[in-house]
Write a protein that holds these residues in place. Structure first.
Motif, PDB file in Angstrom:
ATOM      1  N   MET A   1       0.833  -1.192   0.000  1.00 28.21           N
ATOM      2  CA  MET A   1       0.000   0.000   0.000  1.00 28.21           C
ATOM      3  C   MET A   1       0.875   1.252   0.000  1.00 28.21           C
ATOM      4  O   MET A   1       1.862   1.337   0.726  1.00 28.21           O
ATOM      5  CB  MET A   1      -0.904   0.021   1.239  1.00 28.21           C
ATOM      6  N   TRP A   2       0.490   2.214  -0.835  1.00 27.60           N
ATOM      7  CA  TRP A   2       1.115   3.530  -0.810  1.00 27.60           C
ATOM      8  C   TRP A   2       0.228   4.459   0.021  1.00 27.60           C
ATOM      9  O   TRP A   2      -0.925   4.115   0.308  1.00 27.60           O
ATOM     10  CB  TRP A   2       1.250   4.070  -2.228  1.00 27.60           C
ATOM     11  N   PRO A   3       0.702   5.640   0.402  1.00 23.82           N
ATOM     12  CA  PRO A   3      -0.094   6.524   1.262  1.00 23.82           C
ATOM     13  C   PRO A   3      -1.433   6.944   0.658  1.00 23.82           C
ATOM     14  O   PRO A   3      -2.436   7.002   1.342  1.00 23.82           O
ATOM     15  CB  PRO A   3       0.824   7.732   1.477  1.00 23.82           C
ATOM     16  N   GLY A   4      -1.453   7.249  -0.631  1.00 33.63           N
ATOM     17  CA  GLY A   4      -2.701   7.640  -1.255  1.00 33.63           C
ATOM     18  C   GLY A   4      -3.193   9.006  -0.816  1.00 33.63           C
ATOM     19  O   GLY A   4      -2.457   9.800  -0.220  1.00 33.63           O
ATOM     20  N   GLN A   5      -4.480   9.274  -1.077  1.00 32.55           N
ATOM     21  CA  GLN A   5      -5.075  10.580  -0.815  1.00 32.55           C
ATOM     22  C   GLN A   5      -6.362  10.431  -0.001  1.00 32.55           C
ATOM     23  O   GLN A   5      -7.064   9.431  -0.117  1.00 32.55           O
ATOM     24  CB  GLN A   5      -5.392  11.287  -2.140  1.00 32.55           C
ATOM     25  N   PRO A   6      -6.723  11.446   0.805  1.00 35.16           N
ATOM     26  CA  PRO A   6      -7.948  11.370   1.594  1.00 35.16           C
ATOM     27  C   PRO A   6      -9.215  11.683   0.805  1.00 35.16           C
ATOM     28  O   PRO A   6     -10.322  11.508   1.321  1.00 35.16           O
ATOM     29  CB  PRO A   6      -7.713  12.419   2.685  1.00 35.16           C
ATOM     30  N   TYR A   7      -9.049  12.163  -0.414  1.00 33.33           N
ATOM     31  CA  TYR A   7     -10.214  12.529  -1.227  1.00 33.33           C
ATOM     32  C   TYR A   7     -10.006  12.066  -2.657  1.00 33.33           C
ATOM     33  O   TYR A   7      -8.885  12.141  -3.154  1.00 33.33           O
ATOM     34  CB  TYR A   7     -10.419  14.060  -1.199  1.00 33.33           C
ATOM     35  N   PRO A   8     -11.047  11.572  -3.324  1.00 31.76           N
ATOM     36  CA  PRO A   8     -12.418  11.405  -2.829  1.00 31.76           C
ATOM     37  C   PRO A   8     -12.571  10.160  -1.966  1.00 31.76           C
ATOM     38  O   PRO A   8     -11.731   9.251  -2.012  1.00 31.76           O
ATOM     39  CB  PRO A   8     -13.230  11.289  -4.119  1.00 31.76           C
ATOM     40  N   LEU A   9     -13.648  10.116  -1.184  1.00 33.51           N
ATOM     41  CA  LEU A   9     -13.950   8.955  -0.364  1.00 33.51           C
ATOM     42  C   LEU A   9     -14.333   7.780  -1.247  1.00 33.51           C
ATOM     43  O   LEU A   9     -14.750   7.950  -2.390  1.00 33.51           O
ATOM     44  CB  LEU A   9     -15.082   9.275   0.612  1.00 33.51           C
ATOM     45  N   THR A  18      -5.773   1.913  -7.492  1.00 37.83           N
ATOM     46  CA  THR A  18      -6.996   2.392  -6.853  1.00 37.83           C
ATOM     47  C   THR A  18      -6.686   3.017  -5.509  1.00 37.83           C
ATOM     48  O   THR A  18      -5.951   2.457  -4.694  1.00 37.83           O
ATOM     49  CB  THR A  18      -7.989   1.233  -6.652  1.00 37.83           C
ATOM     50  N   ASN A  19      -7.249   4.203  -5.283  1.00 32.39           N
ATOM     51  CA  ASN A  19      -7.138   4.890  -4.000  1.00 32.39           C
ATOM     52  C   ASN A  19      -8.350   4.543  -3.146  1.00 32.39           C
ATOM     53  O   ASN A  19      -9.491   4.556  -3.623  1.00 32.39           O
ATOM     54  CB  ASN A  19      -7.078   6.403  -4.213  1.00 32.39           C
ATOM     55  N   PHE A  20      -8.105   4.191  -1.890  1.00 32.25           N
ATOM     56  CA  PHE A  20      -9.184   3.870  -0.958  1.00 32.25           C
ATOM     57  C   PHE A  20      -9.180   4.896   0.173  1.00 32.25           C
ATOM     58  O   PHE A  20      -8.120   5.209   0.731  1.00 32.25           O
ATOM     59  CB  PHE A  20      -8.992   2.469  -0.367  1.00 32.25           C
ATOM     60  N   ALA A  21     -10.358   5.413   0.513  1.00 34.95           N
ATOM     61  CA  ALA A  21     -10.467   6.398   1.586  1.00 34.95           C
ATOM     62  C   ALA A  21     -11.783   6.200   2.322  1.00 34.95           C
ATOM     63  O   ALA A  21     -12.835   6.043   1.694  1.00 34.95           O
ATOM     64  CB  ALA A  21     -10.383   7.816   1.023  1.00 34.95           C
ATOM     65  N   ILE A  22     -11.716   6.196   3.658  1.00 36.00           N
ATOM     66  CA  ILE A  22     -12.894   5.967   4.471  1.00 36.00           C
ATOM     67  C   ILE A  22     -12.808   6.829   5.728  1.00 36.00           C
ATOM     68  O   ILE A  22     -11.746   6.950   6.340  1.00 36.00           O
ATOM     69  CB  ILE A  22     -13.038   4.469   4.832  1.00 36.00           C
ATOM     70  N   PHE A  23     -13.917   7.442   6.117  1.00 31.66           N
ATOM     71  CA  PHE A  23     -13.958   8.299   7.301  1.00 31.66           C
ATOM     72  C   PHE A  23     -14.302   7.508   8.551  1.00 31.66           C
ATOM     73  O   PHE A  23     -15.236   6.714   8.553  1.00 31.66           O
ATOM     74  CB  PHE A  23     -15.011   9.400   7.121  1.00 31.66           C
ATOM     75  N   SER A  24     -13.555   7.725   9.615  1.00 33.61           N
ATOM     76  CA  SER A  24     -13.928   7.224  10.939  1.00 33.61           C
ATOM     77  C   SER A  24     -13.179   8.032  11.982  1.00 33.61           C
ATOM     78  O   SER A  24     -11.947   8.028  12.024  1.00 33.61           O
ATOM     79  CB  SER A  24     -13.608   5.739  11.117  1.00 33.61           C
ATOM     80  N   VAL A  49      -3.739   8.590   7.789  1.00 35.89           N
ATOM     81  CA  VAL A  49      -5.005   9.167   8.245  1.00 35.89           C
ATOM     82  C   VAL A  49      -4.871  10.686   8.197  1.00 35.89           C
ATOM     83  O   VAL A  49      -3.899  11.256   8.696  1.00 35.89           O
ATOM     84  CB  VAL A  49      -5.385   8.678   9.657  1.00 35.89           C
ATOM     85  N   THR A  50      -5.824  11.333   7.552  1.00 37.87           N
ATOM     86  CA  THR A  50      -5.828  12.784   7.396  1.00 37.87           C
ATOM     87  C   THR A  50      -7.212  13.291   7.768  1.00 37.87           C
ATOM     88  O   THR A  50      -8.195  12.992   7.080  1.00 37.87           O
ATOM     89  CB  THR A  50      -5.516  13.188   5.936  1.00 37.87           C
ATOM     90  N   GLY A  51      -7.311  14.054   8.857  1.00 38.65           N
ATOM     91  CA  GLY A  51      -8.606  14.586   9.259  1.00 38.65           C
ATOM     92  C   GLY A  51      -9.654  13.519   9.453  1.00 38.65           C
ATOM     93  O   GLY A  51     -10.789  13.675   8.987  1.00 38.65           O
ATOM     94  N   PHE A  52      -9.289  12.428  10.114  1.00 37.49           N
ATOM     95  CA  PHE A  52     -10.183  11.295  10.391  1.00 37.49           C
ATOM     96  C   PHE A  52     -10.522  10.484   9.151  1.00 37.49           C
ATOM     97  O   PHE A  52     -11.419   9.639   9.182  1.00 37.49           O
ATOM     98  CB  PHE A  52     -11.483  11.736  11.087  1.00 37.49           C
ATOM     99  N   ILE A  53      -9.840  10.739   8.044  1.00 37.73           N
ATOM    100  CA  ILE A  53     -10.047   9.934   6.837  1.00 37.73           C
ATOM    101  C   ILE A  53      -8.831   9.033   6.659  1.00 37.73           C
ATOM    102  O   ILE A  53      -7.701   9.506   6.502  1.00 37.73           O
ATOM    103  CB  ILE A  53     -10.254  10.821   5.595  1.00 37.73           C
TER     104      ILE A  53
END
Length: 301
Positions: A1-9, A18-24, A49-53
């Motif tokens: 896994m690479w760090p990726g981006q917090p957006y879009p979810l 593929t970028n994966f992002a989920i809020f919790s 994790v960026t801003g709870f994402i």
């Protein structure tokens, strides 16, 4: 896994991965769970994790990949928190969902004999639908929203399956599907009535309740949503993973070409997870207190 981006979810395919992002807000860590055709599971911890994402990028991960999440966090129902990493969770932002719930005590986070006790730690993965990565690419051509003025709008409320399930002149394999609504016979019929918009009864991924399944019945109307961004998979004529998205887009494009708008009936006052005694399928296990309105003086409910 690479760090990726917090957006879009959700899961976003870019042609190379593929970028994966989920809020919790309550999670301690989040695992991305990948499934192959034999249901073998591979778990990858989301590294950032960026801003709870929570997010991560999967190189070479592409359309058709089936996945879910496991959220590690507090199990304290009295405070409104119901995280349980033994439960596979549907991505709330999934564009497509494969399969349906197989009712088993594993999909519930508590022990039936002691609902207020410790968490039920039976793995729910074999019994829960899987989210599916889809390709965002589609040839919309010159598609435009018809923008019919409201005072000229004539709406036909429609159940996708019921409208064409027994239509004698449509190909049998298309009846009851999104493709049936895009068929020239359907469009000719709607335009002959002067229809300017179809309002589709729930087409978001929904669940057939345990009580109905045990009676040999189905949730025909669909007012039991679990995936608000995923077209319901039973209404697709093809069975390839994620095919429902392409078919749904084709339906919208065909209706637009005929000057017919598409309106969706959406259920937001509840989800298929029900109340505090319902199954843990998605939102409840991700961040119950964030996704649901809880009783202010007793967040267990």
């Amino acid at each position: 896994m690479w760090p990726g981006q917090p957006y879009p979810l959700g899961a976003t395919y870019d042609g190379a991965g593929t970028n994966f992002a989920i809020f919790s807000e309550v999670a301690h860590r989040v695992e991305l769970c990948l499934f192959d055709e034999s249901e073998c599971e591979t778990r990858c911890e989301l590294p950032e994790v960026t801003g709870f994402i929570w997010h991560g990028y999967l190189p070479n991960g592409g359309p058709g990949q089936r996945y879910g999440f496991r959220v590690h966090g507090p199990w304290s129902p009295e405070q409104g928190h119901r995280c349980n990493a033994s439960k596979l969770l549907i991505d709330p932002y999934a564009k497509a969902i494969e399969g349906e719930v197989k009712w088993n005590k594993a999909v519930f986070s508590y022990d039936f004999n002691d609902p207020d006790g410790s968490a039920n730690e039976i793995d729910s993965a074999p019994f829960v639908p899987k989210s599916v990565v889809v390709s965002p690419y589609f040839d919309w051509g010159y598609d435009r929203h018809p923008n019919t003025p409201w005072h000229e709008t004539i709406i036909y409320e429609m159940h996708v399956k019921g409208f064409s399930a027994q239509h004698p002149h449509l190909p049998a394999e298309l009846r009851g599907t999104y493709a049936a609504l895009a068929h020239p016979l359907t469009i000719e019929y709607l335009t002959s009535l002067g229809i300017t918009a179809v309002e589709l009864m729930p087409v978001h991924q929904f669940i057939h309740d345990d009580r109905l399944v045990r009676q040999g019945l189905r949730n025909y109307w669909g007012y039991n949503s679990i995936g608000y961004l995923a077209p319901h998979n039973d209404y697709a004529s093809g069975d390839q993973p994620g095919w429902q998205v392409q078919e749904f887009k084709h339906m919208v494009k065909a209706l637009h070409e005929a000057g017919i708008e598409v309106i969706l009936d959406v259920v937001y006052n509840h989800t298929a997870e029900g109340n505090h005694l319902g199954p843990t399928l998605s939102f409840k296990g991700i961040d119950n207190a964030a996704y649901y309105r809880l009783v202010s003086d007793d967040p267990r409910y």
